[in-house]
Design a protein around this motif. Structure first.
Motif, PDB file in Angstrom:
ATOM      1  N   ARG A   1       0.640  -5.539 -39.211  1.00 22.45           N
ATOM      2  CA  ARG A   1       0.286  -5.426 -37.801  1.00 22.45           C
ATOM      3  C   ARG A   1       0.014  -6.821 -37.241  1.00 22.45           C
ATOM      4  O   ARG A   1      -0.329  -7.752 -37.973  1.00 22.45           O
ATOM      5  CB  ARG A   1      -0.930  -4.521 -37.605  1.00 22.45           C
ATOM      6  CG  ARG A   1      -2.104  -4.839 -38.516  1.00 22.45           C
ATOM      7  CD  ARG A   1      -3.060  -3.653 -38.601  1.00 22.45           C
ATOM      8  NE  ARG A   1      -4.192  -3.923 -39.494  1.00 22.45           N
ATOM      9  CZ  ARG A   1      -4.129  -3.797 -40.815  1.00 22.45           C
ATOM     10  NH1 ARG A   1      -2.998  -3.426 -41.390  1.00 22.45           N
ATOM     11  NH2 ARG A   1      -5.183  -4.053 -41.560  1.00 22.45           N
TER      12      ARG A   1
ATOM     13  N   LYS B   1       8.586   2.546 -40.364  1.00 22.80           N
ATOM     14  CA  LYS B   1       8.194   3.404 -39.249  1.00 22.80           C
ATOM     15  C   LYS B   1       7.111   2.687 -38.472  1.00 22.80           C
ATOM     16  O   LYS B   1       6.273   1.988 -39.058  1.00 22.80           O
ATOM     17  CB  LYS B   1       7.660   4.739 -39.791  1.00 22.80           C
ATOM     18  CG  LYS B   1       8.318   5.969 -39.209  1.00 22.80           C
ATOM     19  CD  LYS B   1       7.683   7.226 -39.785  1.00 22.80           C
ATOM     20  CE  LYS B   1       8.252   8.451 -39.086  1.00 22.80           C
ATOM     21  NZ  LYS B   1       7.582   9.689 -39.542  1.00 22.80           N
ATOM     22  N   SER B   2       7.111   2.860 -37.152  1.00 27.26           N
ATOM     23  CA  SER B   2       6.081   2.198 -36.348  1.00 27.26           C
ATOM     24  C   SER B   2       4.875   3.104 -36.106  1.00 27.26           C
ATOM     25  O   SER B   2       3.797   2.625 -35.761  1.00 27.26           O
ATOM     26  CB  SER B   2       6.669   1.746 -35.004  1.00 27.26           C
ATOM     27  OG  SER B   2       7.247   2.839 -34.327  1.00 27.26           O
ATOM     28  N   LYS B   3       5.046   4.410 -36.304  1.00 26.12           N
ATOM     29  CA  LYS B   3       3.939   5.345 -36.138  1.00 26.12           C
ATOM     30  C   LYS B   3       4.010   6.408 -37.220  1.00 26.12           C
ATOM     31  O   LYS B   3       5.093   6.877 -37.569  1.00 26.12           O
ATOM     32  CB  LYS B   3       3.991   6.019 -34.761  1.00 26.12           C
ATOM     33  CG  LYS B   3       3.750   5.080 -33.593  1.00 26.12           C
ATOM     34  CD  LYS B   3       3.798   5.835 -32.280  1.00 26.12           C
ATOM     35  CE  LYS B   3       3.572   4.893 -31.089  1.00 26.12           C
ATOM     36  NZ  LYS B   3       3.633   5.598 -29.786  1.00 26.12           N
TER      37      LYS B   3
ATOM     38  N   SER C   1       2.306  10.159 -38.807  1.00 26.11           N
ATOM     39  CA  SER C   1       1.548  11.368 -38.480  1.00 26.11           C
ATOM     40  C   SER C   1       0.253  11.384 -39.288  1.00 26.11           C
ATOM     41  O   SER C   1       0.096  10.639 -40.262  1.00 26.11           O
ATOM     42  CB  SER C   1       2.378  12.605 -38.817  1.00 26.11           C
ATOM     43  OG  SER C   1       2.566  12.701 -40.214  1.00 26.11           O
TER      44      SER C   1
ATOM     45  N   ALA D   1       7.228  -2.900 -31.559  1.00 23.54           N
ATOM     46  CA  ALA D   1       6.062  -2.298 -32.211  1.00 23.54           C
ATOM     47  C   ALA D   1       5.079  -3.372 -32.659  1.00 23.54           C
ATOM     48  O   ALA D   1       5.469  -4.422 -33.168  1.00 23.54           O
ATOM     49  CB  ALA D   1       6.507  -1.469 -33.413  1.00 23.54           C
TER      50      ALA D   1
END
Length: 462
Positions: free
Chosen positions: A34, A69-71, A73, A126
């Motif tokens: 990040r 993946k940027s997001k 679950s 992202a």
């Protein structure tokens, strides 16, 4: 945050860092990266790069083999499930490669493999990404270099089989010389790094060689040079360069030029891979003005190879791949390339004996393969491209190709050092670890080679 097989191993900030990973050979690497939105530079430079210490498995360097993946679950985040080897990432997208090791603005990173890539998620905007080395690293070791085929026979698992391209290539892009304005940078980004072939119709029709290279002219220029002439196998139209079936005759170019168009009397012959270099970096002065090295190839390093290929068709070079970038220029005649992506490797049943194991196919008739003997060949998909006099073809490293030549055919090819870093790592790691013979019973293969030699000797005596 860096994880190995679901266990947190450390945190990296702005500098490179090394970690000691758990002792298991099956390392599933996961990274949660990040950036600080408050300090994000105007230029979009977010990325990361990593590699395992050698010998590195296929997923052990950052490349488009990774999944990102940027997001995530809530279910994926629960107990960091996404970092474990058993997690199903089949619906994750491939990582986006932003640059190679050493590329600006990131430069060179200490202790990282030169074959690694700077990657991020497909969503370039992202601010954080979750990435996994996928099943690649663990899959390679877990199967011990083998897989079960549909016919339940143990066959060699060829590492290039893992290199699947999306979307699948169904035709070779063709440029016309009048509209071909490819810059070196565009070539590197759009074709070289992606491993995509292309053809330029009339790309070399301006070369003096097109008109000048008659047999008489070549005899005057290089007729005195020694050469190795390849003879057809059992006087068929097939010429073997990576096999025990290869037959070489020491000769001179002038003798070849007198004999090659009369196969009934002298046998079918092929002047193959005759060097046109005066020394490792200088083109033979006798022919230097007749052809040029295209400017768009300057992003590649010449692998000390500028070669002449010449014969009287029909000639067939059986399917194989080269671990170098290849540019083929047809000066006279016509060549037809039957191309298979690296992902087709396993279905081509690579030869697994001899010093060139792994780079040639056991299937003699690719147009009509024996599916009883080679059942996985039913999955093969290929593209065909005709390269005529005045045309050129860029053929990326590790692409399988069967080449048919017609009429009086003259061609030049240039080999450049491979830019397929991840394929190089995978291939050489595979070659270094596999026994020379893994296909069926060793005794059966020995007998097969004896039978071939016996048949060849019988034809020679006749």
């Amino acid at each position: 945050d860096v994880y190995a097989n679901g266990r947190a191993v450390g945190v990296v900030s702005s500098e490179s860092r090394q970690f000691s990973l758990p002792g298991s050979r099956n390392q599933l690497i996961a990274v949660h990266a990040r950036i600080d939105l408050n300090t994000k530079p105007k230029k979009k430079t977010a990325s990361f790069i990593a590699s395992l210490q050698t010998p590195s498995p296929p997923g052990g360097i950052t490349s488009n083999l990774w999944k990102c993946k940027s997001k995530l679950s809530a279910d994926e985040l629960e107990n960091n499930r996404w970092t474990t080897p058993t997690f199903d990432d089949s619906n994750w997208a491939q990582a986006r490669v932003l640059g190679r090791y050493g590329d600006d603005p990131w430069g060179y990173v200490t202790d990282v493999s030169i074959h690694a890539h700077f990657i991020w998620s497909a969503d370039r905007r992202a601010s954080e990404v979750f990435c996994r080395s996928g099943a690649m690293a663990s899959e390679f070791h877990r199967h011990g270099g083998h897989r079960q085929s549909s016919s339940s026979k143990n066959i060699t698992f060829h590492p290039l089989q893992m290199m699947r391209r999306q979307p699948e290539i169904t035709s070779v892009k063709e440029f016309n010389r009048t509209t071909f304005n490819l810059t070196a940078d565009t070539f590197r980004l759009q074709y070289l790094q992606k491993g995509i072939p292309f053809k330029v119709k009339g790309g070399i029709e301006h070369w003096p060689a097109i008109k000048k290279w008659t047999d008489v002219y070549l005899n005057n220029m290089i007729g005195h040079e020694r050469c190795a002439v390849t003879m057809a196998h059992n006087n068929t139209d097939r010429f073997y360069f990576y096999s025990e079936k290869k037959r070489l005759v020491d000769s001179r170019v002038t003798r070849f030029l007198r004999q090659y168009q009369n196969p009934e009397e002298h046998g079918r012959m092929y002047l193959a891979q005759h060097s046109l270099l005066h020394d490792p970096s200088t083109i033979n002065p006798a022919l230097k003005g007749d052809f040029q090295i295209p400017s768009w190839t300057k992003v590649m390093e010449l692998d000390d190879a500028v070669n002449l290929w010449m014969g009287q068709g029909p000639q067939v070079t059986p399917a194989h791949f080269d671990n170098v970038e290849n540019v083929m220029f047809v000066v006279a005649g016509r060549k037809q390339f039957r191309l298979y992506e690296p992902a087709m490797s396993n279905f081509l049943y690579p030869v697994t004996h001899g010093k060139n194991y792994g780079i040639t196919s056991r299937i003699e008739n690719l147009a009509n393969p024996d599916l009883e003997k080679f059942p996985d060949a039913s999955h093969l998909k290929h593209v065909t491209v005709d390269v005529e006099a005045g045309d050129l073809l860029f053929l990326p490293s590790y692409w399988w190709h069967e080449v048919s030549s017609f009429g009086r055919n003259v061609a030049i090819n240039m080999w450049f050092k491979s830019h397929s870093g991840v394929l190089d790592d995978v291939y050489y790691a595979w070659v270094a670890k596999l026994p020379i013979t893994q296909w069926g019973k060793e005794e059966e293969m020995r007998q097969e080679r004896k039978d071939e030699e016996k048949e060849e000797n019988r034809h020679t005596e006749l």
